[in-house]
Design an enzyme around this catalytic site. Sequence first.
Site, short mmCIF file in Angstrom:
data_model
loop_
_atom_site.label_atom_id
_atom_site.label_comp_id
_atom_site.label_asym_id
_atom_site.label_seq_id
_atom_site.Cartn_x
_atom_site.Cartn_y
_atom_site.Cartn_z
N GLY A 80 -72.32 -81.78 29.13
CA GLY A 80 -73.67 -81.73 28.57
C GLY A 80 -74.05 -82.95 27.75
N CYS A 130 -90.14 -63.20 51.04
CA CYS A 130 -90.47 -64.38 51.84
C CYS A 130 -91.19 -63.92 53.12
CB CYS A 130 -89.19 -65.13 52.19
SG CYS A 130 -89.42 -66.41 53.44
N CYS A 136 -88.61 -64.87 56.28
CA CYS A 136 -87.29 -64.27 56.47
C CYS A 136 -87.11 -62.96 55.69
CB CYS A 136 -86.18 -65.25 56.09
SG CYS A 136 -85.97 -65.47 54.32
N CYS A 152 -89.63 -69.00 51.38
CA CYS A 152 -88.48 -69.54 50.64
C CYS A 152 -88.66 -71.04 50.43
CB CYS A 152 -87.19 -69.36 51.44
SG CYS A 152 -86.64 -67.67 51.57
N CYS A 182 -83.61 -70.12 54.39
CA CYS A 182 -84.60 -69.35 55.13
C CYS A 182 -84.29 -69.39 56.63
CB CYS A 182 -85.99 -69.92 54.87
SG CYS A 182 -87.33 -68.82 55.32
#
Lengths: 294, 264
Positions: free
Chosen positions: A31, A240, A243, A265, A271
């Site tokens: 980080g 979606c 899909c 998606c 997808c």
Amino acid sequence: MNAPTYNFAYLDEQTKRMIRRAILKAIAIPGYQVPFASREMPMPYGWGTGGVQVTAAILGPKDVLKVIDQGSDDTTNAISIRKFFAKTAGVETTTSTDAATVIQTRHRIPEAPLRAGQVLVYQVPIPEPLRFLEPRETETRRMHALAEYGLMHVKLYEDIARFGHIATSYAYPVKVNARYVMDPSPTPKFDNPKMDNCPALQLFGAGREKRIYAIPPYTSVVSLDFEDHPFTRYKFDAPCALCGAEDSYLDEIVTDNKGSRMFVCSDTDYCEGRQAAGHRGTESVAPHKEAAHG
Amino acid sequence: MVEVTGPSDQPLLVADGLTKSYGRLAACRDVSFALYPGEVLAIVGESGSGKSTLLQMLSAQLAPSGGRVSYRMRDGVLRDLAQLGEAERRFLFRTDWGYVHQDPAQGLRMAVSAGANVGERLMAVGWNNYGRIRQTASSWLERVEIDIARIDDAPRTYSGGMRQRLQIARNLVTEPRLVFMDEPTGGLDVSVQARLLDLMRSLVNELGLAAIVVTHDLAVARLLSHRVMVMKEGRVIETGLTDQVLDDPREPYTQLLVSSILPP
């Protein structure tokens, strides 16, 4: 063809060595933003110069590269970076999350779970999470050094005071390894939980700001919040349209001039994979035909 | 009128031979005093007399060239500020101390709401409950007489007097024991000054705060402080109880200062 011959992956070996050192330091201090001598790349700032340098430094001849832009493998940025490395490094490229060993991304983390051994490289525009609250770089560095992160909550407080909930929906601040507060680049906060305890190595490169930071595999990544306003993942109220996935991040696509829209998606590979496996959404019967809308 | 209240037999802050020089220029020379809990000390003097330099040294923002400042921490131990680590010093600054700037823009975040300005210190010491932070912030706004309806407005939309009151609320929310004030009423018109002074006086009494107030305005010193230090050319030339110094000044310079105020 008399194409110019590049060193493997475009950058010269000394530059890659310098970047690798920065990456190693970044991994050692999860980080923490490590400064590095960012180079000019043959693309404008804002198009992923940081991510490209990190990718160039870690790429080996046997790596398989995938590049996504907003989850999609087929947008200009993704295609040109993929071509860039196909040309300068001769590595194999793919659009499959599963087959890739190095994935460079702008904004999204793939929906398919990452595994150990993979590296996810983020393109970062503004690495400093405190930037818009504290303009002085000397001061933000000191705040990181002393772990004074009260200011980060001021931003979240402002959100709640103004909108009634934490309205920050991307670049949502996280605390890495219970120490450094980090900006996860402009990924939607939907993806924040995927960073936590992820088996893959995550590297972040900011070219213009000249910073590299990292989340080593299996590191705790906690999204900041308030006790009475906990972090929530963005929820979509529709599956979606192609899909039928209900757990993925969706893009809104306007389909005509009358305001019709569909939600699909954002991760194209995910997808397509689902469609190939036989999943269907409301509009997937004839995906290439213009659908008639009211 | 002056009485020091509370268990104040031990000093809160001790300055010992404080000196600051810039090359051959001595901004502050050999200043020593002790401040007791609940006591308000005014430092008066003309521009360039070293008041602000002294205040910065006392609040550990400026390292002295000579001498030292010691502060009694909450655990009762008197510690040399120069020996504290940076993390400790900054923690002290945002919990046990307050610092009211003359220009509120320096002490406030002008772009974030008043509520967040007051809440920032709480969040910095780990408060993590939005409801409680907001509640505390609104009760403080009430105490400094700011309309609760304006809690979500940024201080840049506030008037000068409101900004100054907001700055005071922001400093007092962690219940500090010592507040430094640098010309707290500078730049405000007379009626707003009067209201602000009134508010500060009642808060200081209510909370038992110790305060060090730098001002060139003797009226502020008279209203707020128990003791006065008069500075000239970096030295303390006269010190004593406020009434005593202002009503019966000993030094010619102090006599000049006092006589330069228009009689009320």
